[in-house]
Design an enzyme around this catalytic site. Structure first.
Site, PDB file in Angstrom:
ATOM      1  N   HIS A   1       0.866  -1.177   0.000  1.00  0.00           N
ATOM      2  CA  HIS A   1       0.000   0.000   0.000  1.00  0.00           C
ATOM      3  C   HIS A   1       0.906   1.232   0.000  1.00  0.00           C
ATOM      4  O   HIS A   1       1.990   1.219   0.599  1.00  0.00           O
ATOM      5  CB  HIS A   1      -0.908   0.014   1.234  1.00  0.00           C
ATOM      6  CG  HIS A   1      -1.648   1.307   1.423  1.00  0.00           C
ATOM      7  ND1 HIS A   1      -2.784   1.616   0.717  1.00  0.00           N
ATOM      8  CD2 HIS A   1      -1.388   2.366   2.238  1.00  0.00           C
ATOM      9  CE1 HIS A   1      -3.220   2.809   1.094  1.00  0.00           C
ATOM     10  NE2 HIS A   1      -2.382   3.283   2.012  1.00  0.00           N
TER      11      HIS A   1
ATOM     12  N   CYS B   1      -4.610   1.869  -4.783  1.00  0.00           N
ATOM     13  CA  CYS B   1      -3.965   3.020  -4.143  1.00  0.00           C
ATOM     14  C   CYS B   1      -2.686   3.441  -4.867  1.00  0.00           C
ATOM     15  O   CYS B   1      -2.367   4.640  -4.960  1.00  0.00           O
ATOM     16  CB  CYS B   1      -3.653   2.691  -2.682  1.00  0.00           C
ATOM     17  SG  CYS B   1      -2.594   1.231  -2.477  1.00  0.00           S
TER      18      CYS B   1
END
Length: 259
Positions: A41, A115
């Protein structure tokens, strides 16, 4: 000018501790061991004490912020300075507002719109380099595999359609030839004319053997068969058309026996 920092996390938001440990091992082997990539992430920090990223939600924008390196859903790994932006703080806020409208939470996709893709676009607008390739390599590889599989299925479908169309065209041709042969009498005078029935026979031979016979060869074979029926076999006397000299010689040879 303001520094732009990328914060990277290991994705350990599963409720299963064993799954989280497996992801940590994958990232440790593929990123730390061979430098290929992993399951990560990411978030971007610029101006202030907040990092910006993107995630799934059913309603509203998927763009959110939290204190740098402190996202409670993941395990912090490292930070990377990407460069410096020439945008002012007001321009950055306007950019984030635009991105919030362009990235609704329901549009989130693990492979094609996650993301890391958001951070890439944010960095592009800030005028700094995009994320290192290893951050999102696994997702990109998965997305590419899905695209290749989809394109392959499309090509197979198109090939199947073309084969069916060709089969239908051949069937219509054969059906038309058969109907023409049924209603059109064959011409008995012109031996060089190829009849519809012969065309149908040739087309079937072409499909099975790939060779096209000629009309002249067909009639030549028939003539050869008739000649073989009339021509005597070796060792037998000629009864018809026997030369006169052979008849005279035969009578002379028979004369002594009459005495």
């Amino acid at each position: 000018m303001q520094e732009v920092i990328l914060h990277v996390y290991d994705v350990t938001n599963s409720a299963n501790a064993k799954t989280n440990n497996t992801i940590l091992q994958i990232n440790r082997i593929f990123k730390d061991g061979i430098g290929l990539g992993g399951i990560f992430h990411s978030a971007v920090q610029v101006y202030g004490k907040e990092e910006w990223s993107f995630g799934f939600c059913e309603h509203g924008s998927g763009v959110f912020s939290c204190p740098p390196c402190r996202n409670p859903m993941y395990t912090y790994r490292e930070s990377i300075v990407l460069g410096e932006t020439n945008l002012s703080i007001s321009e950055v806020k306007r950019t984030l507002k635009e991105l919030s409208q362009e990235w609704p939470g329901y549009s989130y996709d693990l492979l094609s719109r996650n993301c890391n893709h958001f951070c890439d676009q944010f960095c592009e607008k800030l005028g700094v380099p995009k994320l290192p390739a290893w951050v999102n390599r696994f997702a990109n590889a998965g997305d590419t595999a899905m695209e290749v599989a989809g394109n392959t299925a499309l090509r197979l479908k198109q090939a199947k359609t073309e084969i069916v169309s060709a089969s239908k065209a051949a069937y219509r041709f054969l059906s038309g030839v058969s109907s023409n042969a049924a209603v059109t009498p064959e011409s008995g005078g012109a031996t060089g004319q190829v009849t519809p029935r012969f065309q149908a026979t040739w087309f079937r031979n072409l499909l099975t053997s790939g060779a096209k016979p000629s009309a002249s060869s067909e009639f030549a074979d028939q003539a050869d068969e008739k000649q073989q029926e009339v021509e005597p076999q070796p060792g037998k006397a000629r009864l018809l058309g026997e030369p006169a000299e052979q008849r005279k010689e035969g009578s002379q040879n028979e004369a002594p026996h009459s005495k």
